[in-house]
Write an enzyme that holds these catalytic residues in place. Structure first.
Site, short mmCIF file in Angstrom:
data_model
loop_
_atom_site.label_atom_id
_atom_site.label_comp_id
_atom_site.label_asym_id
_atom_site.label_seq_id
_atom_site.Cartn_x
_atom_site.Cartn_y
_atom_site.Cartn_z
N THR A 13 7.69 23.70 70.63
CA THR A 13 8.32 23.79 71.93
C THR A 13 7.67 22.77 72.86
O THR A 13 6.57 22.29 72.59
CB THR A 13 8.10 25.22 72.51
N GLY B 18 5.76 29.82 69.34
CA GLY B 18 6.68 30.95 69.29
C GLY B 18 6.01 32.27 69.62
O GLY B 18 6.07 32.77 70.74
#
Length: 532
Positions: free
Chosen positions: A345, A428
Protein backbone atom coordinates in the site's frame (compact mmCIF):
# COMPACT_ATOMS: atom_id res chain seq x y z
CA UNK A 1 17.99 5.94 11.20
CA UNK A 2 15.70 8.80 12.31
CA UNK A 3 14.81 11.22 9.52
CA UNK A 4 14.90 14.98 10.00
CA UNK A 5 11.41 16.18 10.96
CA UNK A 6 10.58 19.33 8.96
CA UNK A 7 8.44 22.08 10.46
CA UNK A 8 6.66 24.64 8.28
CA UNK A 9 3.80 27.17 8.17
CA UNK A 10 2.66 27.23 4.51
CA UNK A 11 2.02 23.55 3.95
CA UNK A 12 3.29 20.01 4.43
CA UNK A 13 3.44 16.87 2.30
CA UNK A 14 4.41 13.39 3.51
CA UNK A 15 4.50 10.41 1.16
CA UNK A 16 6.33 7.09 0.79
CA UNK A 17 8.47 8.35 -2.11
CA UNK A 18 10.55 11.51 -2.13
CA UNK A 19 9.70 12.39 -5.73
CA UNK A 20 5.97 12.16 -5.05
CA UNK A 21 6.41 14.40 -2.00
CA UNK A 22 8.25 16.95 -4.13
CA UNK A 23 5.34 16.93 -6.60
CA UNK A 24 2.87 17.76 -3.84
CA UNK A 25 5.08 20.54 -2.55
CA UNK A 26 5.34 21.96 -6.06
CA UNK A 27 1.56 22.07 -6.38
CA UNK A 28 1.29 24.06 -3.17
CA UNK A 29 3.94 26.49 -4.35
CA UNK A 30 2.15 26.90 -7.68
CA UNK A 31 -0.99 28.10 -5.90
CA UNK A 32 -2.75 24.79 -5.38
CA UNK A 33 -4.38 23.63 -2.18
CA UNK A 34 -4.03 20.39 -0.20
CA UNK A 35 -6.60 18.68 -2.45
CA UNK A 36 -4.65 19.51 -5.61
CA UNK A 37 -1.47 18.33 -3.92
CA UNK A 38 -3.08 15.05 -2.82
CA UNK A 39 -4.30 14.17 -6.32
CA UNK A 40 -0.94 15.07 -7.86
CA UNK A 41 0.93 13.01 -5.25
CA UNK A 42 -1.42 10.07 -5.80
CA UNK A 43 -0.82 10.18 -9.56
CA UNK A 44 2.94 10.55 -9.08
CA UNK A 45 3.00 7.52 -6.81
CA UNK A 46 1.45 5.51 -9.64
CA UNK A 47 4.53 6.42 -11.66
CA UNK A 48 7.33 6.13 -9.10
CA UNK A 49 5.94 3.40 -6.79
CA UNK A 50 4.32 0.95 -9.24
CA UNK A 51 4.82 -2.05 -6.96
CA UNK A 52 2.44 -0.52 -4.41
CA UNK A 53 -0.10 1.47 -6.38
CA UNK A 54 -1.33 2.57 -9.79
CA UNK A 55 -4.26 3.35 -12.07
CA UNK A 56 -5.36 -0.27 -11.74
CA UNK A 57 -5.95 0.03 -7.98
CA UNK A 58 -8.22 1.61 -5.39
CA UNK A 59 -7.96 4.66 -3.12
CA UNK A 60 -9.61 6.11 -0.01
CA UNK A 61 -9.52 9.82 0.87
CA UNK A 62 -10.33 11.57 4.16
CA UNK A 63 -10.68 15.28 3.43
CA UNK A 64 -11.18 18.30 5.68
CA UNK A 65 -12.54 21.45 4.04
CA UNK A 66 -11.40 24.32 6.29
CA UNK A 67 -13.72 26.88 4.71
CA UNK A 68 -16.79 24.84 5.62
CA UNK A 69 -15.32 23.12 8.67
CA UNK A 70 -16.50 19.84 7.15
CA UNK A 71 -14.91 16.38 7.16
CA UNK A 72 -15.81 13.89 4.43
CA UNK A 73 -14.58 10.56 3.16
CA UNK A 74 -14.36 9.28 -0.39
CA UNK A 75 -14.57 5.53 -0.93
CA UNK A 76 -12.73 4.85 -4.17
CA UNK A 77 -12.90 1.06 -4.06
CA UNK A 78 -14.19 -0.94 -7.00
CA UNK A 79 -16.88 -3.58 -7.18
CA UNK A 80 -16.72 -7.07 -8.63
CA UNK A 81 -17.93 -7.67 -12.15
CA UNK A 82 -21.63 -8.28 -12.81
CA UNK A 83 -21.09 -11.83 -14.00
CA UNK A 84 -18.33 -12.78 -11.57
CA UNK A 85 -19.81 -15.36 -9.19
CA UNK A 86 -18.58 -18.30 -7.10
CA UNK A 87 -20.25 -20.60 -9.62
CA UNK A 88 -18.08 -19.16 -12.37
CA UNK A 89 -14.94 -20.24 -10.51
CA UNK A 90 -16.47 -23.62 -9.67
CA UNK A 91 -17.09 -24.28 -13.38
CA UNK A 92 -13.40 -23.62 -13.93
CA UNK A 93 -12.54 -26.22 -11.28
CA UNK A 94 -11.31 -23.60 -8.81
CA UNK A 95 -12.11 -23.74 -5.07
CA UNK A 96 -10.50 -20.34 -4.41
CA UNK A 97 -9.97 -17.15 -6.36
CA UNK A 98 -6.46 -17.09 -7.86
CA UNK A 99 -4.09 -14.70 -6.10
CA UNK A 100 -2.37 -13.60 -9.31
CA UNK A 101 -3.07 -13.37 -13.00
CA UNK A 102 -5.99 -12.20 -15.09
CA UNK A 103 -8.61 -14.06 -13.02
CA UNK A 104 -7.52 -12.36 -9.84
CA UNK A 105 -8.45 -9.02 -11.50
CA UNK A 106 -12.19 -9.16 -10.88
CA UNK A 107 -12.91 -5.71 -9.39
CA UNK A 108 -13.08 -2.42 -11.29
CA UNK A 109 -10.21 -0.05 -10.39
CA UNK A 110 -11.48 2.96 -8.46
CA UNK A 111 -8.34 5.13 -8.53
CA UNK A 112 -8.99 7.45 -11.48
CA UNK A 113 -12.57 8.10 -10.43
CA UNK A 114 -11.33 9.01 -6.93
CA UNK A 115 -8.83 11.52 -8.35
CA UNK A 116 -11.53 13.10 -10.48
CA UNK A 117 -14.08 13.37 -7.69
CA UNK A 118 -11.69 14.88 -5.15
CA UNK A 119 -10.37 17.36 -7.70
CA UNK A 120 -13.87 18.22 -8.97
CA UNK A 121 -15.13 18.92 -5.47
CA UNK A 122 -12.14 20.81 -4.05
CA UNK A 123 -9.36 21.35 -6.58
CA UNK A 124 -8.09 24.75 -7.66
CA UNK A 125 -5.44 24.00 -10.28
CA UNK A 126 -6.24 22.69 -13.78
CA UNK A 127 -6.71 18.90 -13.97
CA UNK A 128 -3.98 18.64 -16.61
CA UNK A 129 -1.45 20.29 -14.30
CA UNK A 130 -1.95 17.65 -11.62
CA UNK A 131 -1.09 14.77 -13.95
CA UNK A 132 1.88 16.33 -15.75
CA UNK A 133 4.53 15.25 -13.20
CA UNK A 134 3.36 11.62 -13.35
CA UNK A 135 3.43 11.74 -17.15
CA UNK A 136 6.95 13.14 -17.14
CA UNK A 137 8.17 10.51 -14.65
CA UNK A 138 6.76 7.63 -16.71
CA UNK A 139 7.91 9.06 -20.03
CA UNK A 140 11.41 10.22 -19.09
CA UNK A 141 11.99 7.71 -16.33
CA UNK A 142 12.81 7.74 -12.62
CA UNK A 143 15.61 6.11 -10.63
CA UNK A 144 14.57 2.81 -9.11
CA UNK A 145 14.24 3.13 -5.33
CA UNK A 146 15.51 0.54 -2.87
CA UNK A 147 11.97 -0.62 -2.05
CA UNK A 148 10.96 -0.98 -5.70
CA UNK A 149 14.17 -2.90 -6.42
CA UNK A 150 13.49 -5.26 -3.54
CA UNK A 151 10.05 -6.15 -4.88
CA UNK A 152 11.21 -6.52 -8.50
CA UNK A 153 13.78 -9.04 -7.30
CA UNK A 154 11.17 -10.90 -5.25
CA UNK A 155 8.63 -10.98 -8.08
CA UNK A 156 11.02 -11.64 -10.95
CA UNK A 157 9.43 -15.03 -11.86
CA UNK A 158 5.99 -13.39 -12.05
CA UNK A 159 7.36 -10.52 -14.13
CA UNK A 160 8.69 -12.96 -16.70
CA UNK A 161 5.18 -14.25 -17.44
CA UNK A 162 4.07 -11.16 -19.40
CA UNK A 163 6.28 -9.49 -21.96
CA UNK A 164 5.39 -5.91 -21.03
CA UNK A 165 6.49 -6.50 -17.43
CA UNK A 166 9.73 -8.21 -18.40
CA UNK A 167 10.52 -5.38 -20.82
CA UNK A 168 9.75 -2.71 -18.21
CA UNK A 169 11.20 -4.11 -15.00
CA UNK A 170 13.77 -6.64 -16.32
CA UNK A 171 14.99 -4.84 -19.46
CA UNK A 172 18.32 -6.66 -19.61
CA UNK A 173 17.04 -9.99 -18.37
CA UNK A 174 17.70 -9.01 -14.76
CA UNK A 175 15.89 -6.77 -12.25
CA UNK A 176 16.53 -3.06 -12.55
CA UNK A 177 19.14 -2.08 -9.96
CA UNK A 178 18.77 0.71 -7.42
CA UNK A 179 19.31 3.98 -9.28
CA UNK A 180 18.71 2.57 -12.76
CA UNK A 181 16.13 4.39 -14.84
CA UNK A 182 12.60 2.98 -14.91
CA UNK A 183 10.77 4.10 -18.05
CA UNK A 184 7.10 3.23 -18.60
CA UNK A 185 6.09 4.48 -22.07
CA UNK A 186 2.80 2.58 -22.20
CA UNK A 187 1.72 3.99 -18.85
CA UNK A 188 2.79 7.47 -19.99
CA UNK A 189 0.52 7.18 -23.03
CA UNK A 190 -2.36 6.06 -20.80
CA UNK A 191 -1.81 8.94 -18.37
CA UNK A 192 -1.91 11.37 -21.30
CA UNK A 193 -5.30 9.95 -22.26
CA UNK A 194 -6.55 10.44 -18.70
CA UNK A 195 -5.09 13.97 -18.69
CA UNK A 196 -6.94 14.83 -21.89
CA UNK A 197 -10.17 12.91 -21.31
CA UNK A 198 -10.62 12.87 -17.53
CA UNK A 199 -12.46 10.02 -15.78
CA UNK A 200 -14.74 9.49 -18.78
CA UNK A 201 -11.99 8.04 -20.95
CA UNK A 202 -11.16 5.47 -18.23
CA UNK A 203 -14.71 4.36 -17.46
CA UNK A 204 -16.63 5.03 -20.67
CA UNK A 205 -14.22 5.83 -23.47
CA UNK A 206 -11.60 4.36 -25.72
CA UNK A 207 -9.16 3.53 -22.93
CA UNK A 208 -11.85 1.57 -21.08
CA UNK A 209 -12.58 -0.45 -24.22
CA UNK A 210 -8.90 -1.29 -24.64
CA UNK A 211 -8.67 -2.44 -21.00
CA UNK A 212 -11.71 -4.70 -21.34
CA UNK A 213 -10.64 -6.07 -24.74
CA UNK A 214 -7.27 -7.03 -23.26
CA UNK A 215 -8.91 -8.65 -20.24
CA UNK A 216 -11.36 -10.69 -22.24
CA UNK A 217 -8.76 -11.76 -24.78
CA UNK A 218 -6.69 -13.19 -21.92
CA UNK A 219 -9.60 -14.93 -20.16
CA UNK A 220 -10.72 -12.21 -17.76
CA UNK A 221 -14.31 -11.57 -16.77
CA UNK A 222 -14.79 -7.82 -16.36
CA UNK A 223 -17.00 -6.19 -18.98
CA UNK A 224 -17.50 -2.70 -20.39
CA UNK A 225 -20.70 -2.24 -18.40
CA UNK A 226 -18.81 -2.93 -15.15
CA UNK A 227 -16.65 0.11 -15.84
CA UNK A 228 -19.59 2.27 -16.96
CA UNK A 229 -21.45 1.50 -13.73
CA UNK A 230 -18.53 2.34 -11.44
CA UNK A 231 -18.88 5.32 -9.13
CA UNK A 232 -16.99 5.96 -5.94
CA UNK A 233 -18.93 7.40 -3.03
CA UNK A 234 -18.69 10.39 -0.72
CA UNK A 235 -19.44 9.13 2.77
CA UNK A 236 -19.51 10.19 6.40
CA UNK A 237 -16.43 9.06 8.33
CA UNK A 238 -16.73 7.10 11.58
CA UNK A 239 -15.02 8.03 14.84
CA UNK A 240 -14.43 7.43 18.51
CA UNK A 241 -13.04 9.56 21.32
CA UNK A 242 -9.66 8.79 22.83
CA UNK A 243 -7.90 10.81 25.54
CA UNK A 244 -10.10 13.87 24.77
CA UNK A 245 -9.47 13.74 21.01
CA UNK A 246 -11.64 12.39 18.20
CA UNK A 247 -10.05 9.68 16.06
CA UNK A 248 -11.56 9.37 12.58
CA UNK A 249 -11.56 6.52 10.06
CA UNK A 250 -13.37 5.48 6.89
CA UNK A 251 -16.49 3.33 7.38
CA UNK A 252 -16.83 -0.22 6.02
CA UNK A 253 -15.91 -1.71 3.62
CA UNK A 254 -12.70 -0.27 5.13
CA UNK A 255 -11.21 -2.05 8.14
CA UNK A 256 -10.77 1.36 9.83
CA UNK A 257 -13.22 0.58 12.63
CA UNK A 258 -10.79 -2.05 13.97
CA UNK A 259 -8.29 0.54 15.21
CA UNK A 260 -11.13 2.52 16.80
CA UNK A 261 -12.05 -0.61 18.73
CA UNK A 262 -8.45 -1.05 19.85
CA UNK A 263 -8.32 2.51 21.14
CA UNK A 264 -11.62 2.04 22.96
CA UNK A 265 -10.15 -0.95 24.76
CA UNK A 266 -6.88 0.79 25.60
CA UNK A 267 -8.77 3.75 27.05
CA UNK A 268 -9.49 1.47 30.01
CA UNK A 269 -5.76 1.33 30.74
CA UNK A 270 -3.44 4.07 32.02
CA UNK A 271 -1.16 3.34 29.13
CA UNK A 272 1.42 5.99 29.94
CA UNK A 273 2.26 3.91 33.03
CA UNK A 274 3.04 0.85 30.89
CA UNK A 275 6.61 1.18 29.57
CA UNK A 276 6.50 1.30 25.76
CA UNK A 277 9.28 -1.29 25.34
CA UNK A 278 7.99 -3.71 27.98
CA UNK A 279 6.51 -7.19 27.55
CA UNK A 280 3.31 -5.87 29.12
CA UNK A 281 2.91 -3.27 26.35
CA UNK A 282 3.44 -5.72 23.48
CA UNK A 283 1.22 -8.32 25.13
CA UNK A 284 -1.57 -5.79 25.66
CA UNK A 285 -1.24 -4.55 22.09
CA UNK A 286 -1.43 -8.08 20.67
CA UNK A 287 -4.47 -8.92 22.78
CA UNK A 288 -6.49 -5.84 21.77
CA UNK A 289 -5.59 -6.60 18.15
CA UNK A 290 -6.99 -10.13 18.53
CA UNK A 291 -10.23 -8.83 20.05
CA UNK A 292 -10.72 -6.25 17.30
CA UNK A 293 -9.80 -8.65 14.50
CA UNK A 294 -12.28 -11.21 15.77
CA UNK A 295 -15.08 -8.66 15.21
CA UNK A 296 -13.56 -7.41 11.98
CA UNK A 297 -13.34 -10.87 10.43
CA UNK A 298 -16.86 -11.75 11.55
CA UNK A 299 -18.53 -8.70 10.01
CA UNK A 300 -16.42 -6.76 7.52
CA UNK A 301 -17.59 -6.77 3.94
CA UNK A 302 -19.68 -4.55 1.68
CA UNK A 303 -22.40 -3.24 4.05
CA UNK A 304 -24.91 -3.23 1.18
CA UNK A 305 -24.76 -7.02 1.26
CA UNK A 306 -24.55 -7.72 4.99
CA UNK A 307 -25.37 -5.49 7.99
CA UNK A 308 -22.46 -4.42 10.19
CA UNK A 309 -23.48 -3.45 13.77
CA UNK A 310 -21.06 -0.52 14.02
CA UNK A 311 -22.92 1.22 16.81
CA UNK A 312 -22.46 -1.80 19.06
CA UNK A 313 -18.92 -2.61 17.89
CA UNK A 314 -17.74 0.95 18.55
CA UNK A 315 -19.55 1.39 21.85
CA UNK A 316 -17.50 1.99 24.99
CA UNK A 317 -19.55 -0.73 26.70
CA UNK A 318 -18.47 -3.33 24.14
CA UNK A 319 -14.87 -2.19 24.56
CA UNK A 320 -15.06 -2.57 28.33
CA UNK A 321 -16.32 -6.14 27.90
CA UNK A 322 -13.50 -6.92 25.48
CA UNK A 323 -10.95 -5.38 27.82
CA UNK A 324 -12.31 -7.40 30.78
CA UNK A 325 -11.77 -10.61 28.82
CA UNK A 326 -8.15 -9.61 28.25
CA UNK A 327 -7.64 -8.88 31.94
CA UNK A 328 -9.36 -12.10 33.01
CA UNK A 329 -6.87 -14.11 30.96
CA UNK A 330 -3.88 -12.00 32.06
CA UNK A 331 -0.97 -12.65 31.87
CA UNK A 332 -1.77 -15.28 29.25
CA UNK A 333 -2.94 -14.57 25.73
CA UNK A 334 -5.94 -16.03 23.95
CA UNK A 335 -5.73 -18.03 20.74
CA UNK A 336 -6.97 -16.53 17.50
CA UNK A 337 -6.44 -17.45 13.86
CA UNK A 338 -6.39 -14.36 11.68
CA UNK A 339 -6.87 -14.32 7.92
CA UNK A 340 -3.78 -13.94 5.77
CA UNK A 341 -3.94 -10.91 3.48
CA UNK A 342 -1.87 -8.67 1.23
CA UNK A 343 0.10 -5.80 2.71
CA UNK A 344 1.28 -3.55 -0.09
CA UNK A 345 0.00 0.00 0.00
CA UNK A 346 1.02 3.66 -0.25
CA UNK A 347 -0.16 6.23 2.32
CA UNK A 348 0.33 9.99 2.03
CA UNK A 349 -0.96 13.19 3.59
CA UNK A 350 -1.20 16.87 2.64
CA UNK A 351 -2.09 20.07 4.49
CA UNK A 352 -2.07 23.72 3.42
CA UNK A 353 -1.96 27.13 5.09
CA UNK A 354 -5.73 27.55 4.69
CA UNK A 355 -6.26 24.63 7.08
CA UNK A 356 -7.34 22.07 4.46
CA UNK A 357 -6.14 18.53 5.15
CA UNK A 358 -6.14 15.28 3.16
CA UNK A 359 -5.26 11.84 4.52
CA UNK A 360 -5.26 9.29 1.70
CA UNK A 361 -4.18 5.78 0.86
CA UNK A 362 -4.04 3.66 -2.27
CA UNK A 363 -3.08 0.16 -3.27
CA UNK A 364 -2.92 -2.69 -5.78
CA UNK A 365 -3.41 -5.10 -2.82
CA UNK A 366 -0.41 -7.44 -3.34
CA UNK A 367 2.98 -6.23 -4.57
CA UNK A 368 2.33 -5.41 -8.25
CA UNK A 369 -1.28 -6.49 -7.70
CA UNK A 370 -2.39 -9.18 -10.10
CA UNK A 371 0.89 -8.84 -12.05
CA UNK A 372 -1.35 -8.61 -15.10
CA UNK A 373 -1.59 -5.74 -17.59
CA UNK A 374 -4.31 -5.69 -20.27
CA UNK A 375 -2.79 -5.16 -23.71
CA UNK A 376 -0.46 -2.21 -24.10
CA UNK A 377 -2.23 0.03 -21.56
CA UNK A 378 0.62 -0.11 -19.04
CA UNK A 379 -1.99 -0.49 -16.26
CA UNK A 380 -1.13 -3.18 -13.73
CA UNK A 381 -4.53 -4.30 -12.41
CA UNK A 382 -5.18 -4.92 -8.73
CA UNK A 383 -5.93 -8.36 -7.30
CA UNK A 384 -8.07 -6.91 -4.48
CA UNK A 385 -10.98 -9.18 -5.41
CA UNK A 386 -8.89 -12.26 -4.62
CA UNK A 387 -9.70 -11.67 -0.95
CA UNK A 388 -13.35 -12.55 -1.56
CA UNK A 389 -14.33 -15.97 -0.26
CA UNK A 390 -16.09 -18.60 -2.37
CA UNK A 391 -17.62 -20.12 0.77
CA UNK A 392 -21.33 -19.15 0.99
CA UNK A 393 -21.08 -19.24 4.79
CA UNK A 394 -18.46 -16.47 4.84
CA UNK A 395 -19.66 -12.87 5.24
CA UNK A 396 -17.16 -11.75 2.59
CA UNK A 397 -18.40 -14.23 0.00
CA UNK A 398 -18.10 -13.14 -3.61
CA UNK A 399 -21.18 -11.72 -5.30
CA UNK A 400 -21.65 -9.64 -8.46
CA UNK A 401 -21.32 -5.88 -7.97
CA UNK A 402 -19.88 -6.24 -4.47
CA UNK A 403 -17.02 -4.47 -2.73
CA UNK A 404 -14.69 -6.73 -0.80
CA UNK A 405 -13.34 -6.42 2.74
CA UNK A 406 -10.79 -3.62 2.28
CA UNK A 407 -7.57 -3.10 4.22
CA UNK A 408 -7.15 0.57 3.22
CA UNK A 409 -7.72 2.96 6.14
CA UNK A 410 -6.47 6.57 6.15
CA UNK A 411 -6.56 8.10 9.64
CA UNK A 412 -7.10 11.53 11.13
CA UNK A 413 -7.29 12.91 14.67
CA UNK A 414 -9.37 15.99 15.54
CA UNK A 415 -9.03 18.38 18.44
CA UNK A 416 -11.70 21.02 18.89
CA UNK A 417 -13.30 19.78 15.69
CA UNK A 418 -10.22 20.47 13.56
CA UNK A 419 -7.48 18.12 12.34
CA UNK A 420 -4.42 17.88 14.58
CA UNK A 421 -2.89 14.65 13.24
CA UNK A 422 -2.95 12.83 9.90
CA UNK A 423 -1.65 9.29 9.97
CA UNK A 424 -1.54 6.09 7.93
CA UNK A 425 0.67 3.28 6.77
CA UNK A 426 1.37 0.57 4.27
CA UNK A 427 0.55 -3.02 5.31
CA UNK A 428 -2.64 -5.13 5.26
CA UNK A 429 -2.95 -6.71 8.70
CA UNK A 430 -0.40 -4.20 9.88
CA UNK A 431 -2.33 -1.02 9.04
CA UNK A 432 -4.48 -0.85 12.19
CA UNK A 433 -1.57 -2.10 14.30
CA UNK A 434 0.92 0.45 13.02
CA UNK A 435 -1.66 3.20 13.38
CA UNK A 436 -2.15 2.01 16.96
CA UNK A 437 1.59 2.30 17.55
CA UNK A 438 1.71 5.81 16.11
CA UNK A 439 -1.45 7.06 17.84
CA UNK A 440 -0.43 5.80 21.26
CA UNK A 441 3.09 7.08 20.66
CA UNK A 442 1.80 10.62 20.10
CA UNK A 443 -1.25 10.66 22.38
CA UNK A 444 -0.04 8.53 25.30
CA UNK A 445 3.75 8.68 25.26
CA UNK A 446 4.23 12.27 24.13
CA UNK A 447 6.26 11.50 21.02
CA UNK A 448 6.68 13.79 18.05
CA UNK A 449 5.39 12.28 14.81
CA UNK A 450 8.94 11.36 13.76
CA UNK A 451 9.65 9.76 17.14
CA UNK A 452 6.38 7.83 16.96
CA UNK A 453 7.18 6.49 13.49
CA UNK A 454 10.66 5.50 14.69
CA UNK A 455 9.38 3.48 17.66
CA UNK A 456 10.06 -0.27 17.38
CA UNK A 457 6.94 -1.88 15.93
CA UNK A 458 5.19 -5.20 15.89
CA UNK A 459 2.69 -6.87 13.59
CA UNK A 460 0.45 -9.69 14.76
CA UNK A 461 -1.17 -12.08 12.28
CA UNK A 462 -0.48 -14.28 9.31
CA UNK A 463 0.96 -13.82 5.89
CA UNK A 464 0.38 -16.20 2.97
CA UNK A 465 1.73 -19.68 3.65
CA UNK A 466 1.71 -19.45 7.46
CA UNK A 467 -0.51 -21.93 9.26
CA UNK A 468 -0.74 -19.94 12.49
CA UNK A 469 -0.34 -16.44 13.86
CA UNK A 470 3.00 -14.88 14.66
CA UNK A 471 3.93 -11.85 16.71
CA UNK A 472 6.61 -10.26 14.56
CA UNK A 473 8.73 -7.72 16.39
CA UNK A 474 11.51 -5.43 15.24
CA UNK A 475 14.70 -6.49 17.00
CA UNK A 476 15.81 -3.03 18.04
CA UNK A 477 16.74 -2.72 21.69
CA UNK A 478 14.44 -5.56 22.72
CA UNK A 479 15.17 -7.00 26.12
CA UNK A 480 15.73 -10.76 25.91
CA UNK A 481 13.84 -11.23 29.17
CA UNK A 482 10.84 -9.45 27.63
CA UNK A 483 10.96 -11.77 24.62
CA UNK A 484 11.05 -14.84 26.88
CA UNK A 485 8.18 -13.34 28.88
CA UNK A 486 6.06 -12.97 25.72
CA UNK A 487 6.84 -16.52 24.65
CA UNK A 488 5.83 -17.77 28.09
CA UNK A 489 2.48 -16.01 27.64
CA UNK A 490 1.82 -18.05 24.50
CA UNK A 491 3.04 -15.71 21.75
CA UNK A 492 4.93 -17.16 18.78
CA UNK A 493 7.55 -14.43 18.58
CA UNK A 494 9.49 -13.88 15.38
CA UNK A 495 12.28 -11.31 15.52
CA UNK A 496 12.65 -9.06 12.50
CA UNK A 497 15.46 -6.79 11.40
CA UNK A 498 15.82 -3.47 13.24
CA UNK A 499 14.06 -1.40 10.52
CA UNK A 500 12.03 -4.06 8.75
CA UNK A 501 9.49 -2.94 6.09
CA UNK A 502 7.27 -5.87 7.11
CA UNK A 503 5.95 -3.64 9.89
CA UNK A 504 4.78 -1.06 7.38
CA UNK A 505 5.89 2.26 5.97
CA UNK A 506 4.05 5.04 7.75
CA UNK A 507 3.71 8.78 7.18
CA UNK A 508 2.24 11.43 9.46
CA UNK A 509 1.62 15.17 9.73
CA UNK A 510 1.01 16.99 13.02
CA UNK A 511 -0.88 20.29 12.99
CA UNK A 512 0.14 22.40 15.98
CA UNK A 513 -1.99 24.98 17.84
CA UNK A 514 0.24 27.81 16.57
CA UNK A 515 -0.56 26.91 12.97
CA UNK A 516 2.73 25.20 12.17
CA UNK A 517 3.03 21.70 10.73
CA UNK A 518 5.52 18.94 11.48
CA UNK A 519 5.80 16.05 9.06
CA UNK A 520 7.43 12.64 9.10
CA UNK A 521 8.12 9.83 6.66
CA UNK A 522 9.11 6.31 7.58
CA UNK A 523 12.84 5.50 7.46
CA UNK A 524 11.80 1.94 6.57
CA UNK A 525 10.73 3.19 3.13
CA UNK A 526 11.74 5.72 0.48
CA UNK A 527 9.56 8.56 1.69
CA UNK A 528 10.04 12.17 2.60
CA UNK A 529 8.14 14.89 4.40
CA UNK A 530 8.52 18.32 2.79
CA UNK A 531 7.32 21.56 4.34
CA UNK A 532 6.89 24.94 2.77
Amino acid sequence: MNNVMPIAYRGMIASPHYLASSVGNRMLQQGGNAFDAAVAVSAALAAVYPHMTGLGGDAFFLVYDAALGKLRGFNGSGRSGRRVTPELFAREGLDAIPKRGVRSAITVPGMVDAWWEVWSAYGRLPWEQLLEPAIRYTEEGVPVSRDLHRWIVKDQPLMMEQEIHARTFLPHGAPLAIGERLVQPELAATLKQVRDGGREVFYEGELMRRIVQGLQRDGGWLEEEDFRLHRGEWTDPISTTYRSRTVVQMPPNSQGFSVLQMLNMLENEELDRVPRHSADFYHLAAEVVKQAFRDRDAYLTDPRFSPIPLERLLSKEHARAQYRSIRMAWPDGVSFASKAMGQDTAYAAAVDEEGNAVSFIQSLYFDFGSVYTPGDTGIMLQNRGSFFSLDPNEVNVLAPGKRTFHTLMPGMVLEGGKPCLLVGTQGGEGQPQTQLSLLTGVLDYGCSVQEAIALPRWVYGRTWGDDSDLLRMENRGLDQAAIRDLQARGHRVELLGPWDPVVGQAQAIKIHPDGSFSGAADPRGDGLAIGW
